[in-house]
Scaffold this motif. Structure first.
Motif, PDB file in Angstrom:
ATOM      1  N   GLY A  91      35.159  38.553  43.356  1.00  0.00           N
ATOM      2  CA  GLY A  91      36.310  38.080  44.119  1.00  0.00           C
ATOM      3  C   GLY A  91      36.966  36.829  43.562  1.00  0.00           C
ATOM      4  N   THR A  92      38.285  36.810  43.715  1.00  0.00           N
ATOM      5  CA  THR A  92      39.126  35.669  43.377  1.00  0.00           C
ATOM      6  C   THR A  92      39.967  35.383  44.610  1.00  0.00           C
ATOM      7  N   TYR A  93      40.136  34.094  44.923  1.00  0.00           N
ATOM      8  CA  TYR A  93      40.816  33.698  46.150  1.00  0.00           C
ATOM      9  C   TYR A  93      41.977  32.774  45.831  1.00  0.00           C
ATOM     10  N   LEU A  94      43.128  33.077  46.402  1.00  0.00           N
ATOM     11  CA  LEU A  94      44.307  32.238  46.279  1.00  0.00           C
ATOM     12  C   LEU A  94      44.620  31.693  47.658  1.00  0.00           C
ATOM     13  N   ASP A  95      44.551  30.379  47.788  1.00  0.00           N
ATOM     14  CA  ASP A  95      44.788  29.716  49.071  1.00  0.00           C
ATOM     15  C   ASP A  95      43.917  30.319  50.178  1.00  0.00           C
ATOM     16  N   GLY A  96      42.668  30.642  49.847  1.00  0.00           N
ATOM     17  CA  GLY A  96      41.709  31.147  50.825  1.00  0.00           C
ATOM     18  C   GLY A  96      41.751  32.643  51.073  1.00  0.00           C
ATOM     19  N   LYS A  97      42.707  33.352  50.476  1.00  0.00           N
ATOM     20  CA  LYS A  97      42.853  34.796  50.682  1.00  0.00           C
ATOM     21  C   LYS A  97      42.389  35.545  49.433  1.00  0.00           C
ATOM     22  N   GLN A  98      41.522  36.544  49.614  1.00  0.00           N
ATOM     23  CA  GLN A  98      41.049  37.319  48.470  1.00  0.00           C
ATOM     24  C   GLN A  98      42.196  38.139  47.899  1.00  0.00           C
ATOM     25  N   ILE A  99      42.291  38.129  46.579  1.00  0.00           N
ATOM     26  CA  ILE A  99      43.373  38.855  45.902  1.00  0.00           C
ATOM     27  C   ILE A  99      42.802  39.756  44.808  1.00  0.00           C
ATOM     28  N   ALA A 100      43.573  40.774  44.450  1.00  0.00           N
ATOM     29  CA  ALA A 100      43.272  41.594  43.273  1.00  0.00           C
ATOM     30  C   ALA A 100      44.223  41.166  42.155  1.00  0.00           C
ATOM     31  N   LYS A 101      45.509  41.093  42.498  1.00  0.00           N
ATOM     32  CA  LYS A 101      46.537  40.608  41.582  1.00  0.00           C
ATOM     33  C   LYS A 101      47.633  40.000  42.436  1.00  0.00           C
ATOM     34  N   GLU A 102      48.094  38.838  42.042  1.00  0.00           N
ATOM     35  CA  GLU A 102      49.086  38.139  42.854  1.00  0.00           C
ATOM     36  C   GLU A 102      50.062  37.411  41.942  1.00  0.00           C
ATOM     37  N   THR A 103      51.345  37.454  42.304  1.00  0.00           N
ATOM     38  CA  THR A 103      52.365  36.685  41.607  1.00  0.00           C
ATOM     39  C   THR A 103      52.694  35.467  42.465  1.00  0.00           C
ATOM     40  N   VAL A 104      52.722  34.311  41.836  1.00  0.00           N
ATOM     41  CA  VAL A 104      53.045  33.055  42.509  1.00  0.00           C
ATOM     42  C   VAL A 104      54.321  32.522  41.879  1.00  0.00           C
ATOM     43  N   SER A 105      55.345  32.330  42.705  1.00  0.00           N
ATOM     44  CA  SER A 105      56.639  31.887  42.164  1.00  0.00           C
ATOM     45  C   SER A 105      57.145  30.588  42.791  1.00  0.00           C
ATOM     46  N   ASP A 106      56.335  29.945  43.623  1.00  0.00           N
ATOM     47  CA  ASP A 106      56.788  28.723  44.294  1.00  0.00           C
ATOM     48  C   ASP A 106      56.047  27.468  43.836  1.00  0.00           C
ATOM     49  N   LEU A 107      55.532  27.478  42.605  1.00  0.00           N
ATOM     50  CA  LEU A 107      54.791  26.318  42.100  1.00  0.00           C
ATOM     51  C   LEU A 107      55.658  25.070  41.971  1.00  0.00           C
ATOM     52  N   ALA A 108      56.957  25.221  41.834  1.00  0.00           N
ATOM     53  CA  ALA A 108      57.841  24.054  41.759  1.00  0.00           C
ATOM     54  C   ALA A 108      57.902  23.335  43.105  1.00  0.00           C
ATOM     55  N   GLU A 109      57.622  24.071  44.189  1.00  0.00           N
ATOM     56  CA  GLU A 109      57.679  23.481  45.528  1.00  0.00           C
ATOM     57  C   GLU A 109      56.331  23.006  46.044  1.00  0.00           C
ATOM     58  N   LYS A 110      55.231  23.677  45.622  1.00  0.00           N
ATOM     59  CA  LYS A 110      53.921  23.296  46.167  1.00  0.00           C
ATOM     60  C   LYS A 110      52.800  23.711  45.223  1.00  0.00           C
ATOM     61  N   THR A 111      51.656  23.086  45.418  1.00  0.00           N
ATOM     62  CA  THR A 111      50.471  23.450  44.653  1.00  0.00           C
ATOM     63  C   THR A 111      49.727  24.563  45.389  1.00  0.00           C
ATOM     64  N   HIS A 112      48.868  25.248  44.655  1.00  0.00           N
ATOM     65  CA  HIS A 112      48.046  26.309  45.234  1.00  0.00           C
ATOM     66  C   HIS A 112      46.598  26.073  44.863  1.00  0.00           C
ATOM     67  N   MET A 113      45.687  26.627  45.663  1.00  0.00           N
ATOM     68  CA  MET A 113      44.258  26.523  45.412  1.00  0.00           C
ATOM     69  C   MET A 113      43.716  27.879  44.973  1.00  0.00           C
ATOM     70  N   LEU A 114      42.905  27.853  43.931  1.00  0.00           N
ATOM     71  CA  LEU A 114      42.283  29.051  43.388  1.00  0.00           C
ATOM     72  C   LEU A 114      40.777  28.927  43.549  1.00  0.00           C
ATOM     73  N   GLY A 115      40.149  29.959  44.117  1.00  0.00           N
ATOM     74  CA  GLY A 115      38.698  29.995  44.274  1.00  0.00           C
ATOM     75  C   GLY A 115      38.104  31.075  43.395  1.00  0.00           C
ATOM     76  N   VAL A 116      37.043  30.711  42.659  1.00  0.00           N
ATOM     77  CA  VAL A 116      36.367  31.614  41.739  1.00  0.00           C
ATOM     78  C   VAL A 116      34.869  31.472  41.962  1.00  0.00           C
ATOM     79  N   GLY A 117      34.200  32.567  42.276  1.00  0.00           N
ATOM     80  CA  GLY A 117      32.761  32.492  42.522  1.00  0.00           C
ATOM     81  C   GLY A 117      32.444  31.707  43.777  1.00  0.00           C
ATOM     82  N   ALA A 118      31.181  31.320  43.918  1.00  0.00           N
ATOM     83  CA  ALA A 118      30.726  30.641  45.132  1.00  0.00           C
ATOM     84  C   ALA A 118      31.219  29.210  45.256  1.00  0.00           C
ATOM     85  N   GLN A 119      31.460  28.537  44.113  1.00  0.00           N
ATOM     86  CA  GLN A 119      31.764  27.112  44.236  1.00  0.00           C
ATOM     87  C   GLN A 119      32.913  26.582  43.390  1.00  0.00           C
ATOM     88  N   GLU A 120      33.416  27.336  42.449  1.00  0.00           N
ATOM     89  CA  GLU A 120      34.488  26.821  41.586  1.00  0.00           C
ATOM     90  C   GLU A 120      35.821  26.846  42.330  1.00  0.00           C
TER      91      GLU A 120
END
Length: 144
Positions: A91-120
């Motif tokens: 599993g990979t998590y973007l802003d706390g939500k599990q994703i398979a593939k996701e496009t992020v287009s609002d990085l100019a407006e805000k930061t995002h959090m990425l979760g990988v594994g149990a602790q990264e």
């Protein structure tokens, strides 16, 4: 790294073995996060891991192994637009939500959090490329 369009993606480790480590990804480039030494951000090459006297034991623990060899790929497809692909079975998590593939287009407006594994955990943000900062007269480098 290309200075195309003056921005780079900044992937900054916040928690886990890669806390404090940072990679910059130019438009048209990709970054793989994983356990493999070949990954651009590698838990096996993490400075924090190598600083531990018990690092050889740690790499066999369940928590360490929740990061796959090639866990996540981040593609900087156009200025400020990234695609995140989960390459793992853990599993990979973007802003706390599990994703398979996701496009992020609002990085100019805000930061995002990425979760990988149990602790990264990583912060994803944009910054001016070094070439762009030099052309602007040596500014701080962050986008406002």
């Amino acid at each position: 790294m290309s200075a195309a369009n003056g921005v780079v993606l900044v992937v900054r480790g916040l928690r886990g073995f890669l806390a404090g480590e940072e990679k910059r990804v130019a438009v048209g480039e990709s970054l793989v996060v994983g356990r493999s030494r070949r990954a651009g951000l590698s838990t096996r090459r993490a400075k924090k891991l190598k600083a531990r006297p018990d690092w050889e034991k740690v790499i066999g623990t369940a928590a360490f192994l929740t990061v796959s060899r090639r866990h996540t790929r981040i593609d900087h497809v156009s200025p400020g637009v990234i695609e995140i692909t989960d390459l793992s079975s853990n599993g990979t998590y973007l802003d706390g939500k599990q994703i398979a593939k996701e496009t992020v287009s609002d990085l100019a407006e805000k930061t995002h959090m990425l979760g990988v594994g149990a602790q990264e955990r990583f912060e994803l943000s944009l910054a001016k490329s070094e070439a762009s900062v030099e052309a602007d007269g040596g500014g701080a480098g962050a986008l406002s």
